[in-house]
Design a protein around this motif. Structure first.
Motif, PDB file in Angstrom:
ATOM      1  N   VAL A 192       4.220  12.828 -32.837  1.00 36.34           N
ATOM      2  CA  VAL A 192       3.966  12.164 -31.530  1.00 36.34           C
ATOM      3  C   VAL A 192       2.944  11.141 -31.453  1.00 36.34           C
ATOM      4  N   SER A 193       1.752  11.253 -32.092  1.00 41.27           N
ATOM      5  CA  SER A 193       0.740  10.172 -32.075  1.00 41.27           C
ATOM      6  C   SER A 193      -0.200  10.349 -33.423  1.00 41.27           C
ATOM      7  N   SER A 194      -0.218   9.251 -34.159  1.00 44.64           N
ATOM      8  CA  SER A 194      -1.085   9.656 -35.219  1.00 44.64           C
ATOM      9  C   SER A 194      -2.638   9.682 -34.789  1.00 44.64           C
ATOM     10  N   SER A 195      -3.241   8.951 -33.733  1.00 50.14           N
ATOM     11  CA  SER A 195      -4.310   8.959 -33.215  1.00 50.14           C
ATOM     12  C   SER A 195      -4.752  10.008 -32.505  1.00 50.14           C
ATOM     13  N   ALA A 196      -3.971  10.760 -32.059  1.00 44.98           N
ATOM     14  CA  ALA A 196      -4.230  11.980 -31.519  1.00 44.98           C
ATOM     15  C   ALA A 196      -3.822  13.502 -32.478  1.00 44.98           C
ATOM     16  N   ALA A 197      -4.033  13.206 -33.644  1.00 41.90           N
ATOM     17  CA  ALA A 197      -3.590  14.353 -34.632  1.00 41.90           C
ATOM     18  C   ALA A 197      -4.467  15.682 -34.245  1.00 41.90           C
ATOM     19  N   SER A 198      -5.824  15.488 -34.138  1.00 41.64           N
ATOM     20  CA  SER A 198      -6.771  16.495 -34.080  1.00 41.64           C
ATOM     21  C   SER A 198      -6.293  17.313 -32.782  1.00 41.64           C
ATOM     22  N   ARG A 199      -6.118  16.528 -31.788  1.00 41.96           N
ATOM     23  CA  ARG A 199      -5.739  17.055 -30.470  1.00 41.96           C
ATOM     24  C   ARG A 199      -4.500  17.822 -30.595  1.00 41.96           C
ATOM     25  N   LEU A 200      -3.581  17.262 -31.031  1.00 44.92           N
ATOM     26  CA  LEU A 200      -2.022  17.878 -31.185  1.00 44.92           C
ATOM     27  C   LEU A 200      -2.232  19.205 -32.191  1.00 44.92           C
ATOM     28  N   ASN A 201      -3.261  19.107 -33.059  1.00 46.34           N
ATOM     29  CA  ASN A 201      -3.369  20.439 -34.010  1.00 46.34           C
ATOM     30  C   ASN A 201      -3.988  21.286 -33.299  1.00 46.34           C
ATOM     31  N   ALA A 202      -4.935  20.999 -32.306  1.00 48.73           N
ATOM     32  CA  ALA A 202      -5.722  22.079 -31.410  1.00 48.73           C
ATOM     33  C   ALA A 202      -4.705  22.950 -30.654  1.00 48.73           C
ATOM     34  N   ILE A 203      -3.756  22.088 -30.229  1.00 53.16           N
ATOM     35  CA  ILE A 203      -2.777  22.511 -29.074  1.00 53.16           C
ATOM     36  C   ILE A 203      -1.777  23.354 -29.866  1.00 53.16           C
ATOM     37  N   TYR A 204      -1.549  23.043 -31.158  1.00 54.32           N
ATOM     38  CA  TYR A 204      -0.546  23.825 -32.000  1.00 54.32           C
ATOM     39  C   TYR A 204      -1.425  25.268 -32.348  1.00 54.32           C
ATOM     40  N   MET A 205      -2.416  25.136 -32.823  1.00 53.92           N
ATOM     41  CA  MET A 205      -3.054  26.536 -33.196  1.00 53.92           C
ATOM     42  C   MET A 205      -3.512  27.435 -32.327  1.00 53.92           C
ATOM     43  N   ILE A 206      -3.770  26.783 -30.932  1.00 53.76           N
ATOM     44  CA  ILE A 206      -4.078  27.504 -29.789  1.00 53.76           C
ATOM     45  C   ILE A 206      -2.781  28.160 -29.444  1.00 53.76           C
ATOM     46  N   SER A 207      -1.612  27.868 -29.428  1.00 51.54           N
ATOM     47  CA  SER A 207      -0.486  28.217 -28.851  1.00 51.54           C
ATOM     48  C   SER A 207       0.018  29.360 -29.928  1.00 51.54           C
ATOM     49  N   TYR A 208      -0.258  28.900 -31.269  1.00 47.20           N
ATOM     50  CA  TYR A 208      -0.112  30.007 -32.390  1.00 47.20           C
ATOM     51  C   TYR A 208      -0.762  31.314 -32.071  1.00 47.20           C
TER      52      TYR A 208
END
Length: 476
Positions: A376-392
């Protein structure tokens, strides 16, 4: 720890030059205002470091050691209850504090990977975790141990900083394989953390586990300082304030169709995983098997086989593309869950087959889902990873609580059928949106169903557009 090479150094053929949009004109020479960065590790936009799989292996080792921290306490609770002179109920809160601490860190600290230099962030987190682990080893007060467990778990985030970094730096055509190597290290930490703690505590005091962890983290801390390159944040995030991180995370969830799709699928995938393993313990411990705790624990070896196949799963994702690999893996998971639903309580062979198959294809899910969300966005990788892990984490809580209640009230077949329903839900969500839709298309199959591999994102002044990956397109 492997030191990446500069482009002008001799390197193996598997090394590729990162074309990442991280760039700061002024080279940073110190960290924390006083500690010098070794000159060979300073970021130079004119001469960036080369990326290689040796670097990924070092990331996997760090992920293994730090992730294991989160699971050491689980087999030690009985010894801890004796040491702290409390009941089993008194120490049962410790794993809860660990889970709550890690979830808090994922939300509040993990997104900082988009805002600050990742080398400095990793060093700071490792330093805090190392000394908090020492506190866990020496304290004799249960309440202080619980507080330190919360803080230690909240700072045990180095793997979650390395995961988006690996995804960010890897060439698009090999991103699945690159990510799978780091994931394998993390998953081995999940599986072997409990085993190592149990083995050490079997012959020595439980505190030796934490002293050992303290020593390993000291070693990792030194290696990170001596060998880990300095990667500055993206230019697109230069003006982003900390509070805006949470606004953008929420915005990604409600405005990006792909993020919403991945979050829903990830909730179901995590719920299925937790439901399967929690209720499997109850199934094997009761009629008709009545297996001992030791025998039940040996089923974790089947999980190890699936984890070790992680790099193969990464190659599959790169070859098929994340959307197609995800669809195929989820369909196979539904079939193995059907085997479990039909005969798990009748013959042990059904349990073995479903256990191995589920772990194998869950690895493909675990590689494909992050690949999709990071696109979705290379500049927001850490934020996207946080979203992914929290949903997990939320999915795991749903799977554990709901699955246990269904098992207790209606039996093993009902809880297994619940898993089938969750897998079917994931397939429906996958099929709602095709693999080649434009950014804001919520439904349909715009662009067809061609195999594309992982898509690459390019950021321009905070915005991004999606371009096709280097993978060769083939008509489905």
């Amino acid at each position: 720890m492997y030191l990446p090479k500069r482009p002008d150094e001799k390197s193996s053929g598997c090394d590729v030059v990162s074309t990442d949009a991280i760039a700061e004109v002024n080279q940073q020479t110190t960290e924390f205002y006083f500690l010098p960065i070794p000159s060979r590790l300073r970021y130079d936009p004119e001469n960036p470091f080369r990326f290689s799989y040796k670097m990924l292996v070092s990331y996997a080792i760090v992920g293994f050691i730090i992730t294991a921290n989160l699971y050491y306490c689980q087999p030690l609770l009985i010894q801890m209850s004796k040491s702290f002179q409390v009941s089993y109920e008194g120490v049962s809160r410790i794993p809860t504090f660990v889970q709550a601490g890690h979830a808090s860190g994922l939300l509040l600290i993990c997104p900082l990977g988009d805002l600050v230099h990742r080398r400095q962030l990793i060093l700071a987190l490792l330093l805090m975790t190392t000394f908090l682990t020492l506190g866990l080893a020496v304290t004799s007060n249960l309440h202080l141990f619980e507080a330190l467990s919360f803080l230690s778990a909240a700072t045990s985030l180095t793997p979650q900083i390395l995961v988006p970094l690996a995804a960010d730096l890897a060439p698009p055509a090999q991103s699945g394989f690159a990510f799978s190597i780091v994931l394998t290290g993390i998953m081995l930490g999940v599986l072997l953390g409990r085993v190592m703690a149990g083995l050490i505590a079997q012959f020595l005091a439980w505190r030796v586990v934490y002293y050992t962890s303290f020593g390993l983290q000291c070693l990792i801390l030194v290696c990170i300082y001596l060998f880990f390159p300095d990667y500055p944040p993206h230019r697109a995030n230069n003006e982003l304030a900390y509070w805006e991180v949470f606004w953008t995370m929420g915005k990604y969830i409600v405005t990006e169709p792909l993020v919403m799709q991945i979050v829903i699928i990830n909730l179901g995938a995590a719920a299925c995983f937790a439901n399967y393993w929690v209720t499997l313990t109850f199934l094997l411990g009761g009629a008709p098997y009545f297996y001992s705790t030791l025998v039940i624990g040996l089923f974790g070896l089947l999980g190890m086989a699936g984890v070790m196949a992680g790099p193969i799963c990464g190659r599959i994702v790169d070859k098929m593309g994340p959307w197609h690999a995800l669809l195929a893996a989820t369909f196979m998971l539904l079939l193995f869950q059907a085997v479990h639903t039909g005969a798990a309580g009748i013959h042990i062979s059904a349990v073995i087959i479903s256990c191995f198959g589920s772990d194998l294809f869950q690895q493909i899910q675990n590689v494909a889902l992050p690949n999709l969300i990071f696109s979705v966005s290379s500049s927001a990788a850490s934020r996207l990873n946080a979203i992914y892990m929290i949903s997990y984490y939320v999915g795991q809580m749903i799977g554990t609580s709901v699955g246990t209640k269904v098992f207790v009230r209606y039996g093993w077949r009902a809880s297994a059928a619940l898993g089938m329903a969750w897998y079917a839900m994931q397939i429906v969500v996958i099929l709602i949106r095709g693999p080649n839709c434009r950014r804001y298309i919520w439904f349909g199959y715009e662009g067809g169903t061609r195999f594309r591999g992982r898509q690459q994102t390019v950021d321009f002044a905070g915005d991004h557009s999606t371009i096709a990956s280097e993978s060769e397109e083939t008509q489905c």
